[in-house]
Design a protein around this motif. Structure first.
Motif, PDB file in Angstrom:
ATOM      1  N   GLY A 269       0.768  -1.253   0.000  1.00 31.59           N
ATOM      2  CA  GLY A 269       0.000   0.000   0.000  1.00 31.59           C
ATOM      3  C   GLY A 269       0.787   1.284   0.000  1.00 31.59           C
ATOM      4  O   GLY A 269       1.920   1.340  -0.474  1.00 31.59           O
ATOM      5  N   ARG A 270       0.137   2.256   0.606  1.00 32.33           N
ATOM      6  CA  ARG A 270       0.416   3.674   0.358  1.00 32.33           C
ATOM      7  C   ARG A 270       1.763   4.186   0.805  1.00 32.33           C
ATOM      8  O   ARG A 270       2.121   5.299   0.478  1.00 32.33           O
ATOM      9  CB  ARG A 270      -0.667   4.509   1.052  1.00 32.33           C
ATOM     10  CG  ARG A 270      -2.042   4.108   0.663  1.00 32.33           C
ATOM     11  CD  ARG A 270      -3.018   4.445   1.759  1.00 32.33           C
ATOM     12  NE  ARG A 270      -2.780   3.621   2.924  1.00 32.33           N
ATOM     13  CZ  ARG A 270      -3.440   3.725   4.068  1.00 32.33           C
ATOM     14  NH1 ARG A 270      -4.334   4.654   4.211  1.00 32.33           N
ATOM     15  NH2 ARG A 270      -3.171   2.926   5.073  1.00 32.33           N
ATOM     16  N   TYR A 271       2.529   3.436   1.601  1.00 29.89           N
ATOM     17  CA  TYR A 271       3.849   3.925   2.000  1.00 29.89           C
ATOM     18  C   TYR A 271       4.898   3.536   0.956  1.00 29.89           C
ATOM     19  O   TYR A 271       6.034   3.982   1.044  1.00 29.89           O
ATOM     20  CB  TYR A 271       4.224   3.360   3.384  1.00 29.89           C
ATOM     21  CG  TYR A 271       4.429   1.862   3.344  1.00 29.89           C
ATOM     22  CD1 TYR A 271       3.353   1.012   3.125  1.00 29.89           C
ATOM     23  CD2 TYR A 271       5.697   1.301   3.450  1.00 29.89           C
ATOM     24  CE1 TYR A 271       3.529  -0.356   3.025  1.00 29.89           C
ATOM     25  CE2 TYR A 271       5.876  -0.066   3.362  1.00 29.89           C
ATOM     26  CZ  TYR A 271       4.784  -0.889   3.139  1.00 29.89           C
ATOM     27  OH  TYR A 271       4.966  -2.235   3.018  1.00 29.89           O
ATOM     28  N   LEU A 272       4.514   2.713  -0.025  1.00 24.29           N
ATOM     29  CA  LEU A 272       5.488   2.237  -1.019  1.00 24.29           C
ATOM     30  C   LEU A 272       5.453   3.070  -2.305  1.00 24.29           C
ATOM     31  O   LEU A 272       4.403   3.203  -2.922  1.00 24.29           O
ATOM     32  CB  LEU A 272       5.182   0.775  -1.401  1.00 24.29           C
ATOM     33  CG  LEU A 272       5.478  -0.332  -0.401  1.00 24.29           C
ATOM     34  CD1 LEU A 272       5.028  -1.679  -0.957  1.00 24.29           C
ATOM     35  CD2 LEU A 272       6.970  -0.375  -0.057  1.00 24.29           C
TER      36      LEU A 272
ATOM     37  N   PRO B 104       1.596   0.986  15.021  1.00 28.29           N
ATOM     38  CA  PRO B 104       1.967   1.422  13.660  1.00 28.29           C
ATOM     39  C   PRO B 104       2.665   2.788  13.661  1.00 28.29           C
ATOM     40  O   PRO B 104       3.561   3.030  12.844  1.00 28.29           O
ATOM     41  CB  PRO B 104       0.632   1.505  12.926  1.00 28.29           C
ATOM     42  CG  PRO B 104      -0.305   0.637  13.685  1.00 28.29           C
ATOM     43  CD  PRO B 104       0.171   0.631  15.117  1.00 28.29           C
ATOM     44  N   ALA B 105       2.306   3.668  14.584  1.00 31.21           N
ATOM     45  CA  ALA B 105       2.923   4.998  14.643  1.00 31.21           C
ATOM     46  C   ALA B 105       4.365   4.927  15.146  1.00 31.21           C
ATOM     47  O   ALA B 105       5.165   5.835  14.912  1.00 31.21           O
ATOM     48  CB  ALA B 105       2.098   5.920  15.537  1.00 31.21           C
ATOM     49  N   ARG B 106       4.716   3.823  15.835  1.00 29.88           N
ATOM     50  CA  ARG B 106       6.092   3.647  16.308  1.00 29.88           C
ATOM     51  C   ARG B 106       7.075   3.396  15.162  1.00 29.88           C
ATOM     52  O   ARG B 106       8.293   3.502  15.342  1.00 29.88           O
ATOM     53  CB  ARG B 106       6.156   2.505  17.319  1.00 29.88           C
ATOM     54  CG  ARG B 106       6.043   2.982  18.746  1.00 29.88           C
ATOM     55  CD  ARG B 106       7.265   3.814  19.123  1.00 29.88           C
ATOM     56  NE  ARG B 106       7.121   4.393  20.445  1.00 29.88           N
ATOM     57  CZ  ARG B 106       7.987   5.266  20.961  1.00 29.88           C
ATOM     58  NH1 ARG B 106       9.032   5.684  20.265  1.00 29.88           N
ATOM     59  NH2 ARG B 106       7.787   5.739  22.160  1.00 29.88           N
ATOM     60  N   LEU B 107       6.534   3.115  13.978  1.00 33.29           N
ATOM     61  CA  LEU B 107       7.418   3.008  12.808  1.00 33.29           C
ATOM     62  C   LEU B 107       7.923   4.389  12.388  1.00 33.29           C
ATOM     63  O   LEU B 107       8.708   4.496  11.455  1.00 33.29           O
ATOM     64  CB  LEU B 107       6.704   2.315  11.641  1.00 33.29           C
ATOM     65  CG  LEU B 107       6.440   0.810  11.785  1.00 33.29           C
ATOM     66  CD1 LEU B 107       5.807   0.263  10.507  1.00 33.29           C
ATOM     67  CD2 LEU B 107       7.732   0.043  12.085  1.00 33.29           C
ATOM     68  N   LEU B 108       7.470   5.431  13.087  1.00 30.69           N
ATOM     69  CA  LEU B 108       8.019   6.762  12.834  1.00 30.69           C
ATOM     70  C   LEU B 108       9.293   7.007  13.638  1.00 30.69           C
ATOM     71  O   LEU B 108      10.040   7.941  13.370  1.00 30.69           O
ATOM     72  CB  LEU B 108       6.974   7.842  13.172  1.00 30.69           C
ATOM     73  CG  LEU B 108       5.762   7.861  12.234  1.00 30.69           C
ATOM     74  CD1 LEU B 108       4.618   8.677  12.825  1.00 30.69           C
ATOM     75  CD2 LEU B 108       6.147   8.409  10.858  1.00 30.69           C
TER      76      LEU B 108
ATOM     77  N   ILE C 236      -0.333  -0.578   8.470  1.00 31.19           N
ATOM     78  CA  ILE C 236       0.760   0.404   8.356  1.00 31.19           C
ATOM     79  C   ILE C 236       0.191   1.748   7.881  1.00 31.19           C
ATOM     80  O   ILE C 236      -0.780   1.798   7.126  1.00 31.19           O
ATOM     81  CB  ILE C 236       1.871  -0.121   7.400  1.00 31.19           C
ATOM     82  CG1 ILE C 236       3.112   0.770   7.475  1.00 31.19           C
ATOM     83  CG2 ILE C 236       1.363  -0.266   5.969  1.00 31.19           C
ATOM     84  CD1 ILE C 236       4.352   0.156   6.838  1.00 31.19           C
ATOM     85  N   LEU C 237       0.788   2.836   8.358  1.00 32.91           N
ATOM     86  CA  LEU C 237       0.304   4.185   8.029  1.00 32.91           C
ATOM     87  C   LEU C 237       0.962   4.666   6.729  1.00 32.91           C
ATOM     88  O   LEU C 237       2.068   4.245   6.391  1.00 32.91           O
ATOM     89  CB  LEU C 237       0.643   5.137   9.181  1.00 32.91           C
ATOM     90  CG  LEU C 237       0.041   4.737  10.543  1.00 32.91           C
ATOM     91  CD1 LEU C 237       0.693   5.524  11.676  1.00 32.91           C
ATOM     92  CD2 LEU C 237      -1.469   4.939  10.528  1.00 32.91           C
ATOM     93  N   PRO C 238       0.292   5.576   6.010  1.00 31.96           N
ATOM     94  CA  PRO C 238       0.834   6.031   4.721  1.00 31.96           C
ATOM     95  C   PRO C 238       2.133   6.825   4.851  1.00 31.96           C
ATOM     96  O   PRO C 238       2.917   6.860   3.916  1.00 31.96           O
ATOM     97  CB  PRO C 238      -0.274   6.909   4.143  1.00 31.96           C
ATOM     98  CG  PRO C 238      -1.345   7.008   5.150  1.00 31.96           C
ATOM     99  CD  PRO C 238      -1.046   6.109   6.292  1.00 31.96           C
TER     100      PRO C 238
END
Ligand code: CP3
Length: 342
Positions: free
Chosen positions: A28-31, A286-290, A320-322
Motif C-alpha cells: 500500500g500507500r507507504y510504497l 503502527p505509529a512507532r514506525l516513525l 501500516i500508516l501512509p
C-alpha cells in the motif's frame, strides 16, 4: 510445498528458529512502487484487475522479503457483491451512496455466488501464487460481519459508527438478518479463496472494539465463530479484532489458529487472557514506525522477547500508516529476521 513455511509452522504452534513476520496492509500507500500504480488506476480497478492486484501483492515482498504475502484487495468487495454500491473516494475513503437503514433495505441485499461475482479475486489469487512460486504462503482475508455492517449502515468511515450501532440497537431483527447474510457470503467467499490457492485466511474485525463485551458477543463474535467453524478444516484462520482484548478468552477456544492483538494490550496480558497456548500475532504500534530505525529494532526485539519466539507472528497492531518512511518499515522486518533468542 512452500519453501519458507515459518508462517504456517507458527500457525500450527511448532517450534521455530525465529518468528515469521508480515505487516497488516503491507501492500500500500507507504510504497513508492504502489503510488506509481495508484496514479494510473483507480482503487477498484486495481482490485478487479488480477494482473495489478497480484503485482501490488508482491511489491512489498520483493522489497523486504516478508514471510507471508497478503492479497491486495479490500474488505468492501463483499458488500459490492451483495448488491450494495461502494465507492472509494480519493482522500476520503469508502463511500456507500445508499446505506442500509431499514428492514426493507436488508431484504434487497443478496447472498451471491462469490466464485462468480468475485471471480476476479480468485483469478488474482491464482496469478499471485504463480508469481510467488511457492516461496512464501499467501493470506486471503475478509472483514468480520460486524465491521462490514458498520460500513453498510454508516455509509462511510466514522469515529464511533453511531448509525451502525443505532441500527443494531433499535432494529435488532433486521441487523441480525443483515449480519447473517454477510456471514453466509463471507463463508462462501473465503472457501472459494482457499480453493483458489490461499494458504491461510484472516478475518479483520477492525471495529469490534467499538462494542461493549456483551454487544460484541451478540453482534460480532457469534458470526465470526460461524466463519471459523466453516473454515477451520480447510485452512488456518487468524482473527484480528482491534480493541477486542476482552474477547481473547472466547477467541482462544474458537478453533482459530491465531489471534491478532493491537498495541494497547501488552504481550503479557494477551498471553494471560488467551490462556497461553494459542499463537498470537501483533502488536507493534503502527505509529512507532516513525521512530528512528535503530529504536524500531530495539523495540521489535523487546516485543519478541515479551511474546516469546514460539506461537508468535510478528506484525503491527493495525495497518501500516501512509507516512511511514520505507527504511523504517525495512527496519521492522529486518529486526525480526535478525532475531536470535538470548
Ligand atoms: O496489505 C494490503 O494492503 C492488503 C490489502 C488491504 C486493503 N484493505 C487495501 C487498501 C486490506 C487487508 C484491507 C482491509 C481493509 N479495508 C480493512 C480492514 C483492515 C484495517 O485496516 O482495519 C478496512 C477497515 C478497509 C476499508 C478501507 N479501505 C478503508 C477505511 C480505506 C480508506 C482508508 C485507507 O486506509 O486508505 C480503504 C482503502 C484501501 N484499501 C487502500 C488500500 C491500499 C488505500 C486507498 C488506495 O490505495 O487508493
Amino acid at each position: 510445498m512452500i519453501k519458507n513455511d515459518l508462517f504456517l509452522r507458527a500457525l500450527k504452534g511448532e517450534t521455530v528458529e525465529r518468528p515469521p513476520v508480515w505487516m497488516m496492509r503491507q501492500a500500500g500507500r507507504y510504497l513508492p512502487e504502489f503510488m506509481a500504480i495508484k496514479k494510473e488506476y483507480d482503487f477498484f480497478t486495481r482490485c478487479q484487475t488480477p494482473d495489478l492486484a497480484s503485482e501490488i501483492t508482491v511489491q512489498p515482498i520483493r522489497r523486504y522479503g516478508m514471510d507471508a504475502a497478503i492479497l491486495f484487495s479490500d474488505i468492501l468487495v463483499i458488500p459490492q457483491a451483495m448488491n450494495i454500491e461502494v465507492e472509494m473516494k480519493p482522500d476520503f475513503g469508502p463511500y456507500l451512496p445508499n446505506p442500509i437503514r431499514t428492514a426493507k433495505d436488508v431484504e434487497q441485499v443478496i447472498v451471491p455466488d462469490t466464485e462468480e461475482s468475485l471471480g476476479y479475486v480468485m483469478e488474482a489469487i491464482k496469478l499471485t501464487k504463480e508469481k510467488l512460486d511457492n516461496e512464501i504462503p499467501l493470506i486471503g482475508f475478509a472483514g468480520s460481519p460486524w465491521t462490514i455492517l458498520c460500513y453498510c449502515v454508516q455509509g462511510q468511515g466514522s469515529k464511533n459508527f453511531d448509525k451502525a450501532k443505532a441500527f443494531c440497537f433499535t432494529q435488532p431483527v433486521a441487523a441480525h438478518q443483515l449480519l447473517q447474510k454477510i456471514t453466509d457470503t463471507t463463508i462462501d467467499y473465503l472457501k472459494a479463496k482457499v480453493r483458489a490457492g490461499v494458504d491461510a485466511v484472516q478475518v479483520f474485525d477492525s471495529w469490534g472494539g467499538m462494542l461493549s463485551p456483551e454487544d460484541y458477543t451478540e453482534f460480532s463474535w457469534k458470526y465470526i465463530q460461524q466463519i471459523i467453524d466453516a473454515l477451520k478444516d480447510e485452512a488456518p484462520v487468524i482473527v484480528f479484532g482491534k480493541g477486542c482484548w476482552f474477547a481473547l478468552g472466547d477467541m482462544a477456544k474458537s478453533g482459530a489458529s491465531a489471534l491478532g492483538v493491537d498495541w494497547t494490550c501488552s504481550a503479557r496480558n494477551a498471553r494471560y487472557l488467551s490462556g497461553g497456548q494459542i499463537t498470537l500475532q501483533g502488536n507493534f504500534d503502527p505509529a512507532r514506525l516513525l521512530s528512528p530505525p535503530k529504536e524500531i529494532k530495539r523495540m521489535v526485539t523487546e516485543m519478541i522477547d515479551a511474546f516469546g519466539k514460539d506461537r508468535y507472528i510478528a506484525n503491527l497492531g493495525h495497518g501500516i500508516l501512509p507516512n511511514i518512511p520505507i527504511e523504517n518499515a525495512g527496519a521492522f522486518v529486518e529486526a525480526v529476521k535478525e532475531y536470535r533468542q538470548k
